[in-house]
Design a protein around this motif. Structure first.
Motif, short mmCIF file in Angstrom:
data_model
loop_
_atom_site.label_atom_id
_atom_site.label_comp_id
_atom_site.label_asym_id
_atom_site.label_seq_id
_atom_site.Cartn_x
_atom_site.Cartn_y
_atom_site.Cartn_z
N LEU A 50 0.70 -1.15 -0.11
CA LEU A 50 0.01 -0.05 -0.07
C LEU A 50 0.89 1.26 0.01
CD1 LEU A 50 -2.68 -0.97 2.69
CD2 LEU A 50 -2.96 -0.90 0.04
N ARG A 51 2.20 1.00 0.34
CA ARG A 51 2.98 2.38 0.13
C ARG A 51 4.37 1.97 -0.49
NH1 ARG A 51 5.40 3.63 4.60
NH2 ARG A 51 4.97 1.57 5.81
N ARG A 52 4.76 2.90 -1.09
CA ARG A 52 5.95 3.03 -1.75
C ARG A 52 7.39 2.65 -1.06
NH1 ARG A 52 6.81 7.70 -5.99
NH2 ARG A 52 4.82 6.67 -6.60
N GLY A 53 7.32 3.09 0.22
CA GLY A 53 8.49 2.74 1.19
C GLY A 53 8.39 1.40 1.85
N ALA A 54 7.17 0.62 1.80
CA ALA A 54 7.22 -0.48 2.40
C ALA A 54 8.34 -1.56 2.31
CB ALA A 54 5.87 -1.18 2.33
N ALA A 55 8.54 -1.76 0.92
CA ALA A 55 9.58 -2.76 0.61
C ALA A 55 10.90 -2.44 1.07
CB ALA A 55 9.63 -2.92 -1.08
N ALA A 56 11.27 -1.10 1.33
CA ALA A 56 12.47 -0.69 1.75
C ALA A 56 12.67 -1.05 3.39
CB ALA A 56 12.78 0.77 1.43
N THR A 74 9.73 -11.70 4.50
CA THR A 74 8.87 -10.76 4.14
C THR A 74 7.74 -11.37 3.47
OG1 THR A 74 10.61 -9.26 3.56
CG2 THR A 74 8.36 -8.72 2.62
N LEU A 75 6.51 -10.89 4.02
CA LEU A 75 5.31 -11.69 3.71
C LEU A 75 4.44 -10.62 2.98
CD1 LEU A 75 4.19 -13.05 7.22
CD2 LEU A 75 5.73 -14.04 5.58
N ARG A 76 3.88 -10.94 1.64
CA ARG A 76 3.20 -9.87 0.94
C ARG A 76 1.93 -10.21 0.68
NH1 ARG A 76 8.66 -10.35 -0.95
NH2 ARG A 76 9.75 -8.42 -1.13
N TRP A 77 1.03 -9.14 0.81
CA TRP A 77 -0.45 -9.16 0.67
C TRP A 77 -0.52 -8.89 -1.02
CZ3 TRP A 77 -4.35 -4.88 2.32
CH2 TRP A 77 -5.66 -5.52 1.94
N THR A 78 -0.88 -9.75 -1.57
CA THR A 78 -1.03 -9.58 -3.15
C THR A 78 -2.41 -9.57 -3.33
OG1 THR A 78 -0.83 -11.82 -3.33
CG2 THR A 78 1.02 -10.58 -3.74
N GLY A 79 -2.77 -9.22 -4.72
CA GLY A 79 -4.02 -9.35 -5.17
C GLY A 79 -4.79 -7.81 -5.02
N ASP A 80 -6.00 -7.58 -5.43
CA ASP A 80 -6.64 -6.24 -5.23
C ASP A 80 -6.66 -5.70 -4.07
OD1 ASP A 80 -6.68 -6.44 -8.27
OD2 ASP A 80 -8.79 -7.49 -8.36
N ASP A 194 5.87 5.34 9.57
CA ASP A 194 4.68 5.08 8.89
C ASP A 194 3.87 6.39 8.83
OD1 ASP A 194 2.58 4.20 7.37
OD2 ASP A 194 2.46 2.21 8.51
N PRO A 195 3.51 6.94 7.69
CA PRO A 195 2.88 8.19 7.79
C PRO A 195 1.22 7.89 7.70
CG PRO A 195 3.59 7.86 5.60
CD PRO A 195 4.44 7.19 6.40
N SER A 196 0.83 6.57 7.51
CA SER A 196 -0.59 6.21 7.50
C SER A 196 -0.91 6.13 8.80
CB SER A 196 -0.68 5.01 6.85
OG SER A 196 -0.09 4.02 7.67
N ASN A 197 -0.19 6.09 9.97
CA ASN A 197 -0.48 6.21 11.45
C ASN A 197 -1.32 7.62 11.71
OD1 ASN A 197 0.19 3.59 12.10
ND2 ASN A 197 2.41 4.07 12.60
N ARG A 198 -0.67 8.62 10.81
CA ARG A 198 -1.20 10.00 11.21
C ARG A 198 -2.30 10.27 10.08
NH1 ARG A 198 4.01 10.06 11.60
NH2 ARG A 198 4.49 10.94 9.67
#
Length: 361
Positions: A50-56, A74-80, A194-198
């Motif tokens: 959901l965020r560009r920086g999550a992989a890093a 690393t566990l990835r949530w894939t799909g729509d 994580d900016p989503s926390n705000r």
């Protein structure tokens, strides 16, 4: 903080890369290093995509875990991804992925870094939703991992898994977030933000922003956590009383899809909270439409109690609730799966996993 875990064969650490979970990784590794023998620690990071920086951030956690001598996945949530209810869907996906990783690692226990601040947010969130005593009890230190699958045993086992059950452990639930941040700062260990926390679009973010103002009025995170502890104590007492009531009324063992018939007179004589909870258990077991909403359960329980009581009890009462049929007839109260819906639509199958507790809603 990790008391009672040293005898387990393995522990899965859920590490996002934020300050709380980074402290979990560091402190768990420090604890394990001080033991002559103990569990194998495996770290896991969920990338929701959901965020560009999550992989890093996941790569940074992997590097830190490697420095500490721990395996990392690393566990990835894939799909729509859904347009509505994104946080709820992400939470469900996160626990599903963690459950899969735990089983692969041979771990029956998943550790998360929920803090006292998170507990306070949970209490506020549930208070805003009108939750009952069970909901206001907040999060428990140890609870079943909230994923579909085999029902766990009713109490935490003394050691390891039993019947494939997975457990969620929150060792920091009594620790303020500031303590963890200070621990990392003192050790010179960086963490991700994580900016989503705000993000004000999310209810929890808005409640989080209210906490400083509430604390200034005396409603601090510590006070809210204390409220949760007292509610949990009261909830345990109520549940014990419901167990006694169920035994007195000869309620059978409840399994998904199970029906039960009890004496209406014995049910209606019980205190309102106890009969509400017992009815909720029966509806949750027999129902086919997921968790029971507390407000709807209260409405049915009140109407049923009125039908049972008085100088002229109702000859017959019938209501459907969450895919269950509640029927009063001949002085007997029967809760069973509701018949298929009209227009040829069949009722949904009974949900997998443990019977939910409607009083938490």
């Amino acid at each position: 903080m990790f008391a009672g875990l040293a005898h387990l064969p393995a522990l899965l650490l859920a590490v996002s890369g934020g300050p709380d979970s980074t402290a979990l990784l560091v402190l768990a590794a420090r604890w394990r290093a001080g033991l002559d023998a103990g569990p194998r620690l495996v770290a896991a990071t969920v990338d929701h995509g959901l965020r560009r920086g999550a992989a890093a951030e996941a790569l940074a956690v992997a590097a830190l875990a490697g420095d500490l001598g721990l395996a990392h996945h690393t566990l990835r949530w894939t799909g729509d991804k859904p347009a509505a209810g994104l946080q709820e869907a992400a939470r469900a996906a996160r626990y599903r992925l963690l459950a899969e990783a735990a089983r692969a690692a041979g771990a029956a226990h998943v550790l998360t870094a929920h803090t006292r601040d998170d507990q306070a947010e949970t209490v506020l969130f549930r208070l805003a939703r009108g939750s009952g005593v069970a909901g206001l009890a907040g999060m428990a230190r140890v609870s079943p991992l909230p994923v579909s699958g085999p029902a766990p045993p009713p109490a935490r086992p003394a050691g390891g898994a039993r019947d494939g059950a997975l457990w969620l452990v929150r060792p920091f639930l009594d620790i303020p977030k500031a303590r963890l941040v200070a621990t990392l700062a003192a050790a010179g260990i960086p963490w991700a933000d994580d900016p989503s926390n705000r993000d004000p679009r999310f209810t929890r973010s808005r409640l989080r922003g209210m906490l400083p103002g509430l604390a200034a009025e005396g409603l601090s995170a510590a006070r809210l956590a204390q409220l949760a502890a007292r509610m949990r104590r009261a909830d345990a007492a109520l549940e014990a009383a419901v167990e006694r009531l169920a035994a007195d009324l000869a309620v059978p063992d409840l399994r998904p899809g199970a029906a039960a018939t009890i004496a209406a007179a014995g049910w209606v004589r019980a205190p309102a909270e106890l009969r509400l909870r017992l009815l909720g258990r029966l509806v949750a077991a027999a129902g086919t439409e997921g968790p029971v909403e507390l407000g709807k359960l209260e409405d049915v329980a009140e109407a049923l109690a009125a039908a049972c009581a008085g100088p002229a009890p109702a000859a017959r009462f019938r209501r459907t609730l969450a895919g269950a049929m509640v029927t009063l007839s001949g002085g007997r109260l029967t809760i069973e799966p509701a018949p298929p819906r009209r227009h040829g639509r069949n009722a949904a199958p009974a949900p997998a996993g443990p019977v939910p507790n409607p009083t938490e809603t």
